[in-house]
Design a protein around this motif. Sequence first.
Motif, PDB file in Angstrom:
ATOM      1  N   ILE A   1       0.864  -1.182   0.000  1.00 42.25           N
ATOM      2  CA  ILE A   1       0.000   0.000   0.000  1.00 42.25           C
ATOM      3  C   ILE A   1       0.896   1.226   0.000  1.00 42.25           C
ATOM      4  O   ILE A   1       1.751   1.383   0.880  1.00 42.25           O
ATOM      5  N   LEU A   2       0.699   2.071  -0.996  1.00 43.39           N
ATOM      6  CA  LEU A   2       1.500   3.286  -1.129  1.00 43.39           C
ATOM      7  C   LEU A   2       0.599   4.505  -0.980  1.00 43.39           C
ATOM      8  O   LEU A   2      -0.359   4.675  -1.734  1.00 43.39           O
ATOM      9  N   ALA A   3       0.907   5.343  -0.002  1.00 47.06           N
ATOM     10  CA  ALA A   3       0.216   6.621   0.181  1.00 47.06           C
ATOM     11  C   ALA A   3       1.148   7.743  -0.256  1.00 47.06           C
ATOM     12  O   ALA A   3       2.376   7.590  -0.206  1.00 47.06           O
ATOM     13  N   PRO A   4       0.607   8.882  -0.693  1.00 44.71           N
ATOM     14  CA  PRO A   4       1.486  10.014  -1.015  1.00 44.71           C
ATOM     15  C   PRO A   4       2.258  10.462   0.230  1.00 44.71           C
ATOM     16  O   PRO A   4       1.794  10.275   1.358  1.00 44.71           O
TER      17      PRO A   4
ATOM     18  N   VAL B   1      -3.316  -0.697  -8.464  1.00 46.45           N
ATOM     19  CA  VAL B   1      -4.758  -0.647  -8.212  1.00 46.45           C
ATOM     20  C   VAL B   1      -5.059   0.585  -7.367  1.00 46.45           C
ATOM     21  O   VAL B   1      -4.626   0.674  -6.217  1.00 46.45           O
ATOM     22  N   PHE B   2      -5.783   1.544  -7.946  1.00 49.32           N
ATOM     23  CA  PHE B   2      -6.054   2.759  -7.174  1.00 49.32           C
ATOM     24  C   PHE B   2      -7.306   2.594  -6.312  1.00 49.32           C
ATOM     25  O   PHE B   2      -8.355   2.178  -6.763  1.00 49.32           O
ATOM     26  N   SER B   3      -7.116   2.901  -5.019  1.00 45.99           N
ATOM     27  CA  SER B   3      -8.162   2.732  -4.002  1.00 45.99           C
ATOM     28  C   SER B   3      -8.098   3.885  -3.011  1.00 45.99           C
ATOM     29  O   SER B   3      -8.156   3.681  -1.801  1.00 45.99           O
ATOM     30  N   VAL B   4      -7.960   5.086  -3.529  1.00 44.65           N
ATOM     31  CA  VAL B   4      -7.749   6.246  -2.664  1.00 44.65           C
ATOM     32  C   VAL B   4      -8.988   6.538  -1.832  1.00 44.65           C
ATOM     33  O   VAL B   4      -8.940   6.585  -0.604  1.00 44.65           O
ATOM     34  N   LEU B   5     -10.106   6.733  -2.495  1.00 50.29           N
ATOM     35  CA  LEU B   5     -11.378   7.042  -1.838  1.00 50.29           C
ATOM     36  C   LEU B   5     -12.515   6.500  -2.685  1.00 50.29           C
ATOM     37  O   LEU B   5     -12.375   6.343  -3.900  1.00 50.29           O
TER      38      LEU B   5
ATOM     39  N   THR C   1      -8.735  15.111   6.728  1.00 49.35           N
ATOM     40  CA  THR C   1      -8.471  16.038   5.634  1.00 49.35           C
ATOM     41  C   THR C   1      -6.983  16.358   5.591  1.00 49.35           C
ATOM     42  O   THR C   1      -6.343  16.509   6.632  1.00 49.35           O
ATOM     43  N   PHE C   2      -6.443  16.473   4.378  1.00 57.11           N
ATOM     44  CA  PHE C   2      -5.029  16.768   4.196  1.00 57.11           C
ATOM     45  C   PHE C   2      -4.875  18.084   3.435  1.00 57.11           C
ATOM     46  O   PHE C   2      -5.757  18.461   2.648  1.00 57.11           O
ATOM     47  N   PRO C   3      -3.772  18.792   3.640  1.00 61.99           N
ATOM     48  CA  PRO C   3      -3.593  20.088   2.965  1.00 61.99           C
ATOM     49  C   PRO C   3      -3.471  19.971   1.453  1.00 61.99           C
ATOM     50  O   PRO C   3      -3.802  20.900   0.721  1.00 61.99           O
ATOM     51  N   ILE C   4      -2.973  18.830   0.978  1.00 62.58           N
ATOM     52  CA  ILE C   4      -2.867  18.564  -0.462  1.00 62.58           C
ATOM     53  C   ILE C   4      -3.725  17.343  -0.767  1.00 62.58           C
ATOM     54  O   ILE C   4      -3.830  16.419   0.041  1.00 62.58           O
ATOM     55  N   SER C   5      -4.327  17.315  -1.923  1.00 60.66           N
ATOM     56  CA  SER C   5      -5.220  16.219  -2.297  1.00 60.66           C
ATOM     57  C   SER C   5      -4.527  14.858  -2.182  1.00 60.66           C
ATOM     58  O   SER C   5      -3.391  14.689  -2.635  1.00 60.66           O
ATOM     59  N   PRO C   6      -5.198  13.853  -1.607  1.00 55.89           N
ATOM     60  CA  PRO C   6      -4.623  12.496  -1.573  1.00 55.89           C
ATOM     61  C   PRO C   6      -4.561  11.850  -2.949  1.00 55.89           C
ATOM     62  O   PRO C   6      -3.964  10.779  -3.098  1.00 55.89           O
TER      63      PRO C   6
END
Length: 459
Positions: A249-252, A305-309, A379-384
């Motif tokens: 799993i890779l997050a920004p 596989v994108f599963s951000v939201l 919530t994050f300051p930059i889009s996930p």
Amino acid sequence: MRVPAAYTKRTKRKIGISYDEYGMPYTEYVNEKGEITSVFTSSPKERHPLPLRINIKFLHETRLLRNSSVLPALPFFQDLPKHYSPLKKHKDVEKVHFKRLIIGGGTSGIAALNEDSIMITREVFGDILFDESPSSLLSKEEIVKKLKEKVKKFENKVLYGNYMGKFDEGLLFELEDKFLLVEAEEIVVSTGARTLKPIFKGNWEQGVVSREYYIRKLKEEIREDSKILVLGYNDLAVKTALNSKKAIILAPQHVDFAFSPLYRDLANENGIELERDYIVDVVRTDDKKLIVTTKKSEYEVSLIVFSVLKQPRLEVTSSMGLSYTYENHVYKPISENNVQITGGMLGIVDEYLSLLSGEVLNDPSKMDELRNHSSKEVTFPISPYYYGSNGLICECEEVWLEDIEYAKSLGVKDTEEIKRVTGLGTGKCQGKACAIVAGDYLKSNILISFRTPIYPVRI
């Protein structure tokens, strides 16, 4: 494992198909006979790419291309059907009235069924039959059992078709043999949510796919020794990774992991690797592997596989005139007047909570339980969705991140204005895939207008 490819409208760039959902980018194309064909049944003919990528700034600042003698020639460079075959059978329009109309046949829609309802849907059950990850509060087997019993009990209440949009005369649905124009005392929107493609260089490569496409069509083709890279940061990412034998799993880099205790434990127990980094590039090799280069590491994987939201299918409710909120990177429709929103359309990921959100309509006493288990979003300051620079945002019209930045330099602030400058959201999918990602990147409370009909109509 076959992941289809298509060729973009402007530059004939070869891009991978990321969604298996009808109405999403490039799921259909024009074949050599000039006919509209599904990309999942046959492959487009190899195209030679145009040497130049025509960015929006170039189009805006080059007057030659807006010459009256040049503009009429542009359609010749696009893949348009050579002819349209008339329908073999004319479809009549039938006007009907229902007490409760349920749009969508997933978990919450089935749960909302009762004696006074009619459901119209493309399919029943949805992803729950394919997803091997557990539900947090009730076993998946028990949920599926309840749903199957409900469908069996009310099978005469289920119709199959597409919701096309709202007209002055009512809500229009296309069934196999006719159109239904529906008026209803109560409308339940249970059309669910979809995952959307993040921004990074190489996000157009074959093998970059949505969570839904992966669990429905691709996971059985992955070898046991193969690894997938899941893009995400929350419970949804873990649920996706649990459908694979080996996963990262890779997050920004700017996003912290936000797992509930259950899914954090499941990630640890199943050896799921967790990383935070930005993607520098993605390259597809001759043996169909993806080499993912990040700022710190390099990975060789079978799929990304994108599963951000999970983003609600906002085009459904927007076409009805319903408003929406923008909170914690998700655009959620608001229940208004006689319209109730359930399940994934509320941003719910857990199957049991989705079940509850539908059952509440028949048993309001369950509302307290639903509220008590509602997840806390962050919530994050930059889009996930931002994993790196130079990504393709609108596949249909080839609008890139740099085009969005150019529009911002002109003073553009929201997604509707971005559309007018760049053409984002004006392609075949009408912004279903790109408008929300662009909106979250811009922190825009206003998206584009999703107008009726929301799917193509054959005439």
